[in-house]
Design an enzyme around this catalytic site. Structure first.
Site, PDB file in Angstrom:
ATOM      1  N   GLY A   1     -23.164 -27.714  78.186  1.00  0.00           N
ATOM      2  CA  GLY A   1     -23.831 -27.920  78.732  1.00  0.00           C
ATOM      3  C   GLY A   1     -25.560 -27.607  77.853  1.00  0.00           C
ATOM      4  N   SER A   2     -26.906 -27.907  78.072  1.00  0.00           N
ATOM      5  CA  SER A   2     -27.775 -28.001  78.404  1.00  0.00           C
ATOM      6  C   SER A   2     -28.876 -26.753  78.218  1.00  0.00           C
ATOM      7  CB  SER A   2     -28.674 -28.929  77.762  1.00  0.00           C
ATOM      8  OG  SER A   2     -28.347 -30.396  77.165  1.00  0.00           O
ATOM      9  N   GLY A   3     -29.414 -26.596  77.865  1.00  0.00           N
ATOM     10  CA  GLY A   3     -30.470 -25.182  77.957  1.00  0.00           C
ATOM     11  C   GLY A   3     -29.847 -23.938  76.956  1.00  0.00           C
ATOM     12  N   HIS A   4     -29.211 -24.027  76.363  1.00  0.00           N
ATOM     13  CA  HIS A   4     -28.486 -22.753  75.111  1.00  0.00           C
ATOM     14  C   HIS A   4     -29.183 -23.368  73.784  1.00  0.00           C
ATOM     15  CE1 HIS A   4     -26.025 -21.516  78.181  1.00  0.00           C
ATOM     16  NE2 HIS A   4     -25.141 -22.552  78.128  1.00  0.00           N
TER      17      HIS A   4
ATOM     18  N   LYS B   1     -16.426 -24.137  74.129  1.00  0.00           N
ATOM     19  CA  LYS B   1     -16.834 -22.189  74.222  1.00  0.00           C
ATOM     20  C   LYS B   1     -15.690 -22.565  75.697  1.00  0.00           C
ATOM     21  CE  LYS B   1     -20.934 -22.849  75.609  1.00  0.00           C
ATOM     22  NZ  LYS B   1     -20.786 -24.234  74.728  1.00  0.00           N
TER      23      LYS B   1
ATOM     24  N   ASP C   1     -16.607 -26.992  80.558  1.00  0.00           N
ATOM     25  CA  ASP C   1     -16.292 -27.423  78.829  1.00  0.00           C
ATOM     26  C   ASP C   1     -14.210 -27.621  78.712  1.00  0.00           C
ATOM     27  OD1 ASP C   1     -19.127 -27.343  79.632  1.00  0.00           O
ATOM     28  OD2 ASP C   1     -18.556 -25.725  77.612  1.00  0.00           O
TER      29      ASP C   1
ATOM     30  N   HIS D   1     -25.030 -18.228  81.137  1.00  0.00           N
ATOM     31  CA  HIS D   1     -25.740 -19.036  82.190  1.00  0.00           C
ATOM     32  C   HIS D   1     -26.715 -18.028  83.301  1.00  0.00           C
ATOM     33  CE1 HIS D   1     -22.210 -21.780  80.520  1.00  0.00           C
ATOM     34  NE2 HIS D   1     -23.174 -22.281  80.136  1.00  0.00           N
TER      35      HIS D   1
END
Length: 329
Positions: A53-56, A104, A109, A215
């Site tokens: 996921g994006s945001g990391h 991860k 995922d 998250h």
């Protein structure tokens, strides 16, 4: 909510286009932005592919380039990429030696990368990262979460792949690095997902979430805010206890920011964590400090300790040229 965006619907695609424009000497975008790949592929090299996921950011796209990943698949914010993204990435970067997925340990995922491995035409192996000592199960996982230690795996295995390692040896190395790596995080504030428009959870001015996930998942407990010395001692102590007898010799100490913590505080936390590592009789051979595995605009940090051997040190020191890490070139 105040965000530097055009719209909630286009925040990811707009960001990816800007990212590729800024680092066009290193990487290019795949069709329909399904993945980002290394601009100059190395023929006959095992392809390293990760994503999530994006945001990391800068995980994972910021680690695409010489000495690390060949491709990264970005999902929507805090949402797994889809199998067709991984398959497209494999087709674009596998030059004949197969591909290694670095994943991860989050249920979405794991499921989607497994589906991609089954459907892709290439030979594929997988390294699963699960370095978080805070909780055994969370809202997103069965078993431990994969967090900042993923960077350590990607750097060391990436260098080994650049040096010509085959698929079986790279998987074995990745599994070994993961087994010798532990992390734990703390949050002082929540983060705000653009689509939600408000913080994911509420946390009081005098509180902190000990053991938080990347998250914003709950950690071990919500507690009163403590000093940096006390926070670092608890986190590092938990990491070293979990490593047990493996906590010996030389280590990498990595203090990672969650996106909203200034460098001044991260280096302060590094100094406090180093005291605990020293007191345990370990030698800090390598260090890394900065915002590398973030959670949007969350204030807080994680501490990661990796027990090094000579091979791991050599590959950690090897040259790398990516958007987020550049040394030795």
């Amino acid at each position: 909510m105040k965000k530097l965006i055009n719209s909630v619907d286009t925040v990811l695609s707009d960001s990816l286009r800007g990212f590729c424009r800024a680092h066009g000497d290193i990487l290019v975008a795949g069709e329909d932005l399904k993945f980002i790949r290394r601009k100059d592929l190395k023929q006959g090299k095992v392809a390293l592919i990760s994503g999530g996921g994006s945001g990391h950011e800068p995980l994972h796209g910021g680690f695409v380039g010489h000495g690390m990943l060949d491709a990264a698949c970005p999902g929507q914010v805090f949402t797994s990429p889809t199998p067709d993204q991984m398959i497209a990435a494999v087709e674009a970067v596998d030059t004949g030696a197969g591909a290694l997925f670095i994943v991860k340990n989050y249920e979405g995922d794991v499921m989607n990368f497994e589906m991609a491995a089954e459907m892709a035409a290439s030979e594929i192996a997988t390294v699963l990262t699960n370095d978080d000592v805070a909780v055994e199960d969370s809202l997103y996982t069965t078993g431990r979460r994969g967090v900042a230690g993923t960077l350590v795996v990607e750097k060391i295995v990436g260098a080994a792949a650049e040096a010509g390692g085959d698929l079986a040896s790279l998987k074995a190395l990745g599994d070994r690095v993961n087994a010798r790596t532990r992390s734990m995080g703390v949050a002082l504030t929540s983060c705000t997902v653009p689509a939600a428009g408000k913080p994911m959870f509420e946390i009081g001015d005098g509180e902190m979430e000990m053991g938080v996930g990347i998250h914003g998942e709950p950690g071990r407990r919500r507690v009163k805010l403590a000093t940096a010395e006390e926070i670092a001692a608890e986190m590092t102590g938990a990491i070293l206890r979990d490593l047990g007898d493996a906590a010996a010799g030389e280590v990498l100490l990595f203090v990672n920011g969650f996106g909203a913590t200034p460098a001044m505080e991260l280096y302060l936390m590094y100094g406090e964590a180093a005291k605990s590592v020293d007191a345990a009789g370990l030698s800090i051979a390598r260090s890394l400090v900065g915002n590398y595995v973030t959670a949007l605009d969350m204030a807080g940090c994680s501490i990661t300790v990796t027990v090094l051997d000579e091979e791991m040190k050599r590959f950690w020191d090897a040259s790398v040229h990516t958007a987020a890490l550049r040394w030795g070139m």
